[in-house]
Design a protein around this motif. Structure first.
Motif, mmCIF file in Angstrom:
data_model
loop_
_atom_site.group_PDB
_atom_site.id
_atom_site.type_symbol
_atom_site.label_atom_id
_atom_site.label_comp_id
_atom_site.label_asym_id
_atom_site.label_seq_id
_atom_site.Cartn_x
_atom_site.Cartn_y
_atom_site.Cartn_z
ATOM 1 N N HIS A 7 -40.384 64.922 41.757
ATOM 2 C CA HIS A 7 -40.318 64.976 40.490
ATOM 3 C C HIS A 7 -40.408 63.760 39.849
ATOM 4 C CE1 HIS A 7 -37.935 68.700 41.478
ATOM 5 N NE2 HIS A 7 -38.244 68.168 42.309
ATOM 6 N N THR A 8 -41.429 63.607 39.024
ATOM 7 C CA THR A 8 -41.259 62.663 37.862
ATOM 8 C C THR A 8 -41.339 62.535 36.016
ATOM 9 O OG1 THR A 8 -43.880 62.036 39.689
ATOM 10 C CG2 THR A 8 -43.711 61.210 37.355
ATOM 11 N N ALA A 9 -40.664 61.623 36.184
ATOM 12 C CA ALA A 9 -40.192 61.224 34.841
ATOM 13 C C ALA A 9 -41.284 61.218 34.429
ATOM 14 C CB ALA A 9 -38.671 60.389 35.018
ATOM 15 N N VAL A 10 -41.746 60.921 32.558
ATOM 16 C CA VAL A 10 -43.038 60.774 31.913
ATOM 17 C C VAL A 10 -42.506 60.062 30.425
ATOM 18 C CG1 VAL A 10 -45.119 61.477 31.208
ATOM 19 C CG2 VAL A 10 -44.392 62.188 33.213
ATOM 20 N N CYS A 30 -32.347 58.374 35.489
ATOM 21 C CA CYS A 30 -33.053 57.383 37.250
ATOM 22 C C CYS A 30 -31.455 57.510 37.750
ATOM 23 C CB CYS A 30 -34.174 56.083 37.580
ATOM 24 S SG CYS A 30 -35.557 56.695 37.063
ATOM 25 N N LYS A 31 -30.687 57.378 37.658
ATOM 26 C CA LYS A 31 -28.904 57.373 37.929
ATOM 27 C C LYS A 31 -28.563 59.149 38.491
ATOM 28 C CE LYS A 31 -27.776 52.251 37.213
ATOM 29 N NZ LYS A 31 -26.930 51.475 36.683
ATOM 30 N N GLN A 32 -28.625 59.401 37.424
ATOM 31 C CA GLN A 32 -28.312 60.989 37.158
ATOM 32 C C GLN A 32 -28.946 61.972 38.290
ATOM 33 O OE1 GLN A 32 -27.044 61.633 32.945
ATOM 34 N NE2 GLN A 32 -26.847 64.095 34.100
ATOM 35 N N TRP A 33 -30.571 61.840 38.055
ATOM 36 C CA TRP A 33 -31.138 62.580 38.539
ATOM 37 C C TRP A 33 -32.240 61.705 39.732
ATOM 38 C CZ3 TRP A 33 -29.482 67.141 36.881
ATOM 39 C CH2 TRP A 33 -29.899 67.522 35.620
ATOM 40 N N GLY A 158 -27.030 72.534 35.608
ATOM 41 C CA GLY A 158 -26.788 71.142 37.156
ATOM 42 C C GLY A 158 -26.277 70.255 37.531
ATOM 43 N N ASN A 159 -25.924 69.880 38.748
ATOM 44 C CA ASN A 159 -25.731 68.531 39.128
ATOM 45 C C ASN A 159 -27.590 68.108 39.573
ATOM 46 O OD1 ASN A 159 -23.505 68.755 37.793
ATOM 47 N ND2 ASN A 159 -22.803 69.310 39.979
ATOM 48 N N SER A 160 -27.569 68.693 40.317
ATOM 49 C CA SER A 160 -28.863 68.309 41.121
ATOM 50 C C SER A 160 -30.534 69.302 40.154
ATOM 51 C CB SER A 160 -29.115 69.139 42.532
ATOM 52 O OG SER A 160 -29.425 70.110 42.465
ATOM 53 N N LEU A 161 -31.808 68.280 40.207
ATOM 54 C CA LEU A 161 -32.743 69.218 39.241
ATOM 55 C C LEU A 161 -33.080 70.390 39.379
ATOM 56 C CD1 LEU A 161 -34.844 65.556 40.524
ATOM 57 C CD2 LEU A 161 -33.917 66.186 38.012
ATOM 58 N N ILE A 169 -33.934 72.200 29.984
ATOM 59 C CA ILE A 169 -33.797 70.788 28.785
ATOM 60 C C ILE A 169 -32.592 70.895 29.772
ATOM 61 C CG2 ILE A 169 -32.940 70.477 26.859
ATOM 62 C CD1 ILE A 169 -34.699 72.264 25.215
ATOM 63 N N LEU A 170 -33.003 69.238 30.535
ATOM 64 C CA LEU A 170 -31.127 68.312 30.605
ATOM 65 C C LEU A 170 -31.222 67.263 30.136
ATOM 66 C CD1 LEU A 170 -33.850 69.862 32.550
ATOM 67 C CD2 LEU A 170 -33.335 67.476 34.507
ATOM 68 N N LEU A 171 -30.041 67.218 29.743
ATOM 69 C CA LEU A 171 -29.743 66.679 28.744
ATOM 70 C C LEU A 171 -28.779 65.244 29.793
ATOM 71 C CD1 LEU A 171 -27.586 68.468 26.205
ATOM 72 C CD2 LEU A 171 -29.934 67.662 26.313
#
Length: 213
Positions: A7-10, A30-33, A158-161, A169-171
């Protein structure tokens, strides 16, 4: 999910220069997900800007200074190798082809989500990635805004990915730093102290090279 799925944030941008307004929201996300890594994606020819003030080599040096201080960060230079405008949908399509075992989470601020309908082929983004939207604590999108229905349909709670490969859309709530690269450039040109807005390594490169003077 496959065992090798990552899982990669861009986070894309001109990074001219990269500053804590870029970095802090990414660290908060990164702390949340549970991201495996975070890619910094510098534009070569940004479609909505005239160009950059620092050249590619200088911007890469500043980004590498950021990456050296953040082990989870990495450079994605795919757009720098392109000689056409950097449209996000084309970039993500290519990343999906190159890295089929990754799920991408494209990071943006709430202002970018509100302006998403002005982006090139923006609807296709939801077939390529999830959107990770950084917002101020307590912010609520007006129900009358054109993007309100899109957010209501796609928002993930959700709390996990998410288990889905794309389309949500993840806020993420972040304490935004009220600063921009253009403000920093103007401040440097005026001789003002901008150390509070920049990582130490980036500040050193700006000083050593005389950037934005």
């Amino acid at each position: 999910m496959t065992e090798n799925l990552r899982h990669t944030a861009v986070l894309g941008g001109t990074f001219d220069p990269p500053h804590l307004g870029h970095i802090d929201p990414l660290l908060a996300a990164c702390k949340q997900w549970q991201f495996d890594d975070c890619w910094l994606l510098p534009n070569h020819i940004p479609p909505h800007k005239q160009g950059t003030h620092a050249d590619v080599e200088a911007r890469l040096a500043m980004l590498n200074a950021v990456i050296d201080a953040q082990p989870r960060f990495a450079l994605c230079d795919i757009e720098l190798k392109r000689h056409t405008p950097s449209y996000t949908v084309e970039t993500l399509k290519r990343l999906k082809e190159l890295y089929p075992a990754r799920r991408f989470y494209f990071v943006m601020g709430m202002d970018s989500l509100l302006n998403l309908p002005s982006w090139h082929r923006w609807q296709e983004l939801f077939a390529l990635c999830h959107l990770l939207v950084c917002k101020r604590p307590g912010y609520r999108l007006d129900d009358q805004h054109p993007m309100a229905s899109c957010l209501a349909e796609r928002q993930y709670s959700g709390n996990s990915l998410p288990s889905e490969p794309h389309g949500r859309i993840l806020l993420t709530e972040v304490l935004e730093r009220d600063i921009s690269s253009s403000q920093i450039r103007r401040a440097i040109a005026s001789g003002e102290d901008v150390r509070q807005w920049l990582p130490e390594g980036v500040m050193a490169i700006i000083n050593n090279r005389g950037l934005y003077r």
